[in-house]
Design a protein around this motif. Structure first.
Motif, PDB file in Angstrom:
ATOM      1  N   THR A 184      57.191  35.857  25.066  1.00 54.85           N
ATOM      2  CA  THR A 184      58.564  35.417  24.832  1.00 54.85           C
ATOM      3  C   THR A 184      58.962  35.614  23.369  1.00 54.85           C
ATOM      4  O   THR A 184      60.076  36.038  23.055  1.00 54.85           O
ATOM      5  CB  THR A 184      58.726  33.936  25.225  1.00 54.85           C
ATOM      6  N   ARG A 185      58.013  35.304  22.457  1.00 59.56           N
ATOM      7  CA  ARG A 185      58.320  35.361  21.023  1.00 59.56           C
ATOM      8  C   ARG A 185      58.300  36.790  20.481  1.00 59.56           C
ATOM      9  O   ARG A 185      59.172  37.173  19.699  1.00 59.56           O
ATOM     10  CB  ARG A 185      57.294  34.516  20.262  1.00 59.56           C
ATOM     11  N   PHE A 186      57.289  37.602  20.886  1.00 52.87           N
ATOM     12  CA  PHE A 186      57.045  38.852  20.177  1.00 52.87           C
ATOM     13  C   PHE A 186      57.304  40.121  20.979  1.00 52.87           C
ATOM     14  O   PHE A 186      57.457  41.194  20.403  1.00 52.87           O
ATOM     15  CB  PHE A 186      55.597  38.897  19.674  1.00 52.87           C
ATOM     16  N   SER A 187      57.323  40.023  22.302  1.00 50.82           N
ATOM     17  CA  SER A 187      57.427  41.242  23.096  1.00 50.82           C
ATOM     18  C   SER A 187      58.783  41.919  22.908  1.00 50.82           C
ATOM     19  O   SER A 187      59.840  41.272  22.960  1.00 50.82           O
ATOM     20  CB  SER A 187      57.211  40.923  24.577  1.00 50.82           C
ATOM     21  N   THR A 188      58.724  43.243  22.709  1.00 49.86           N
ATOM     22  CA  THR A 188      59.956  44.050  22.592  1.00 49.86           C
ATOM     23  C   THR A 188      60.080  45.023  23.769  1.00 49.86           C
ATOM     24  O   THR A 188      60.906  45.916  23.751  1.00 49.86           O
ATOM     25  CB  THR A 188      59.949  44.847  21.279  1.00 49.86           C
ATOM     26  N   GLU A 189      59.212  44.823  24.778  1.00 48.31           N
ATOM     27  CA  GLU A 189      59.164  45.756  25.905  1.00 48.31           C
ATOM     28  C   GLU A 189      60.151  45.414  27.012  1.00 48.31           C
ATOM     29  O   GLU A 189      60.256  46.153  27.989  1.00 48.31           O
ATOM     30  CB  GLU A 189      57.739  45.775  26.492  1.00 48.31           C
ATOM     31  N   GLY A 190      60.812  44.267  26.919  1.00 51.06           N
ATOM     32  CA  GLY A 190      61.800  43.918  27.933  1.00 51.06           C
ATOM     33  C   GLY A 190      61.252  42.973  28.988  1.00 51.06           C
ATOM     34  O   GLY A 190      60.061  42.669  29.043  1.00 51.06           O
ATOM     35  N   ALA A 191      62.161  42.502  29.861  1.00 50.06           N
ATOM     36  CA  ALA A 191      61.829  41.506  30.871  1.00 50.06           C
ATOM     37  C   ALA A 191      60.831  42.029  31.902  1.00 50.06           C
ATOM     38  O   ALA A 191      59.964  41.287  32.370  1.00 50.06           O
ATOM     39  CB  ALA A 191      63.103  41.036  31.573  1.00 50.06           C
ATOM     40  N   VAL A 192      60.941  43.307  32.263  1.00 47.76           N
ATOM     41  CA  VAL A 192      60.045  43.881  33.279  1.00 47.76           C
ATOM     42  C   VAL A 192      58.597  43.841  32.814  1.00 47.76           C
ATOM     43  O   VAL A 192      57.687  43.463  33.561  1.00 47.76           O
ATOM     44  CB  VAL A 192      60.464  45.329  33.611  1.00 47.76           C
ATOM     45  N   PHE A 193      58.373  44.212  31.553  1.00 46.09           N
ATOM     46  CA  PHE A 193      57.021  44.200  30.992  1.00 46.09           C
ATOM     47  C   PHE A 193      56.467  42.776  30.962  1.00 46.09           C
ATOM     48  O   PHE A 193      55.308  42.546  31.320  1.00 46.09           O
ATOM     49  CB  PHE A 193      57.037  44.786  29.590  1.00 46.09           C
ATOM     50  N   ARG A 194      57.289  41.811  30.543  1.00 48.41           N
ATOM     51  CA  ARG A 194      56.833  40.420  30.473  1.00 48.41           C
ATOM     52  C   ARG A 194      56.472  39.906  31.863  1.00 48.41           C
ATOM     53  O   ARG A 194      55.457  39.219  32.031  1.00 48.41           O
ATOM     54  CB  ARG A 194      57.917  39.535  29.852  1.00 48.41           C
ATOM     55  N   GLN A 233      60.732  32.960  32.197  1.00 46.42           N
ATOM     56  CA  GLN A 233      60.667  31.964  31.142  1.00 46.42           C
ATOM     57  C   GLN A 233      59.220  31.680  30.801  1.00 46.42           C
ATOM     58  O   GLN A 233      58.321  31.858  31.623  1.00 46.42           O
ATOM     59  CB  GLN A 233      61.360  30.664  31.565  1.00 46.42           C
ATOM     60  N   GLY A 234      58.979  31.245  29.584  1.00 46.39           N
ATOM     61  CA  GLY A 234      57.622  30.918  29.172  1.00 46.39           C
ATOM     62  C   GLY A 234      57.607  29.688  28.291  1.00 46.39           C
ATOM     63  O   GLY A 234      58.652  29.139  27.925  1.00 46.39           O
ATOM     64  N   VAL A 235      56.405  29.253  27.966  1.00 42.40           N
ATOM     65  CA  VAL A 235      56.244  28.122  27.058  1.00 42.40           C
ATOM     66  C   VAL A 235      56.630  28.581  25.652  1.00 42.40           C
ATOM     67  O   VAL A 235      56.328  29.705  25.254  1.00 42.40           O
ATOM     68  CB  VAL A 235      54.791  27.618  27.078  1.00 42.40           C
ATOM     69  N   GLU A 236      57.308  27.719  24.908  1.00 41.24           N
ATOM     70  CA  GLU A 236      57.733  28.072  23.555  1.00 41.24           C
ATOM     71  C   GLU A 236      57.130  27.111  22.537  1.00 41.24           C
ATOM     72  O   GLU A 236      57.113  25.895  22.759  1.00 41.24           O
ATOM     73  CB  GLU A 236      59.261  28.053  23.453  1.00 41.24           C
ATOM     74  N   TYR A 237      56.617  27.670  21.432  1.00 43.92           N
ATOM     75  CA  TYR A 237      56.095  26.871  20.333  1.00 43.92           C
ATOM     76  C   TYR A 237      56.954  27.139  19.094  1.00 43.92           C
ATOM     77  O   TYR A 237      57.182  28.292  18.739  1.00 43.92           O
ATOM     78  CB  TYR A 237      54.637  27.237  20.031  1.00 43.92           C
ATOM     79  N   PRO A 238      57.414  26.094  18.424  1.00 40.27           N
ATOM     80  CA  PRO A 238      58.309  26.306  17.265  1.00 40.27           C
ATOM     81  C   PRO A 238      57.585  26.839  16.039  1.00 40.27           C
ATOM     82  O   PRO A 238      56.415  26.495  15.788  1.00 40.27           O
ATOM     83  CB  PRO A 238      58.859  24.889  16.998  1.00 40.27           C
TER      84      PRO A 238
END
Length: 309
Positions: free
Chosen positions: A255-265, A193-198
């Motif tokens: 969290t917003r832009f990554s398309t590499e999946g959970a492992v990459f994050r 999980q990460g911080v989210e900005y609207p």
């Protein structure tokens, strides 16, 4: 050290035309990646690297522009009048006084964030939010120590030994805060999980975070010349807060832009967290060890203030 500083200036302090020549295509490229137009992994990594470099040179250019503006700012008739007042004269001439003034807004923000995160953590039964609240508690405690010190200086002059004792106390609390920070980031990584900005707020926060860490880094590097351990401690605390803000921004961007999946994050967040926690630990240990050495000099009567700010 001078050669290193010169080399860094050549790499990161470019003139305006060259900065624009690099930044415009870099920002366009990363925009295409973030909007899913470009998906090739190699191009994606190149875009992120190019945009990071572009952002750094943009901020250094902005910083130089602000300095040039400030040079003319002091010549404005209204500012000249303000500088003739007791408050204005002290504000523009004393680094310690400016540090004190800017300390209180940071303390207030820390207390607000601490309350919000702690209440949210209780309501949503989130250990991650509660540890974030504890991080802000430690940050507020350290800044309150500094605020109390600056309040005492109005009544009497503090000795250099007292400043080193306070700097050492700040170092100890930074080490404790670093433990909380490490656990907090471990929870963020394991829970993915990460911080989210609207909305578009994330772009505003990104610009603010990068500018903040640039200014905090410059101020921390220059703090030693003022000869005040307390001023140096305040600048190091600001740098620590700026680095953690960058860490929160990274989790929000992934969290917003990554398309590499959970492992990459998880990998990226783990590496960044380890680096920043290590840097904070080193700074805290330096404050403790350096202050202790200086206090031992005080016992032998050889401790002197190098330069009053």
């Amino acid at each position: 050290m001078k050669k290193l500083r010169t080399a860094l200036k050549r790499v990161f302090c470019l003139n305006a035309p060259l900065t624009m020549l690099i930044c415009v295509p870099s920002y366009i490229l990363v925009g295409l990646v973030l909007n899913g137009v470009i998906t090739d992994p190699f191009v994606t990594y190149c875009a992120y690297a190019a945009s990071a470099y572009a952002l750094i040179i943009t901020l250094t250019l902005l910083h130089r522009a602000v300095k040039k503006f400030a040079a003319g700012f002091y010549k404005l008739p209204l500012i000249k009048k303000i500088m003739k007042t007791p408050f204005g004269a002290r504000f523009f001439s004393s680094v310690s006084f400016r540090t004190q003034i800017f300390l209180y807004p940071g303390l207030a923000v820390n207390l607000i964030f601490c309350t919000i995160k702690f209440v949210s953590g209780i309501l949503y039964d989130s250990a991650r939010l509660i540890f974030i609240a504890f991080y802000y508690i430690f940050l507020a405690l350290i800044r309150s120590f500094l605020a109390v010190y600056f309040g005492k200086t109005k009544k009497r002059n503090q000795s250099i030994a007292e400043e080193y004792r306070l700097a050492r106390k700040c170092g100890v609390f930074m080490m404790l805060m670093n433990i909380v920070l490490s656990v907090m980031m471990a929870l963020i990584v394991t829970q993915n999980q990460g911080v989210e900005y609207p909305g578009h707020l994330i772009y505003v926060m990104a610009l603010f975070a990068f500018y903040n860490i640039t200014v905090a880094s410059v101020n921390a590097a220059k703090s030693k010349k003022h000869g005040s351990p307390v001023v140096s401690a305040a600048k190091i605390i600001s740098l620590t807060a700026a680095m953690v803000s960058m860490l929160f921004l990274e989790t929000a961007m992934l969290t917003r832009f990554s398309t590499e999946g959970a492992v990459f994050r998880r990998y990226m967040t783990s590496v960044s967290s380890a680096v920043i926690c290590t840097v904070v630990l080193v700074m805290a240990m330096y404050m403790i060890i350096h202050s202790t050495i200086q206090l031992n000099k005080d016992d032998s009567g050889t401790l002197q203030r190098e330069n009053k700010s």
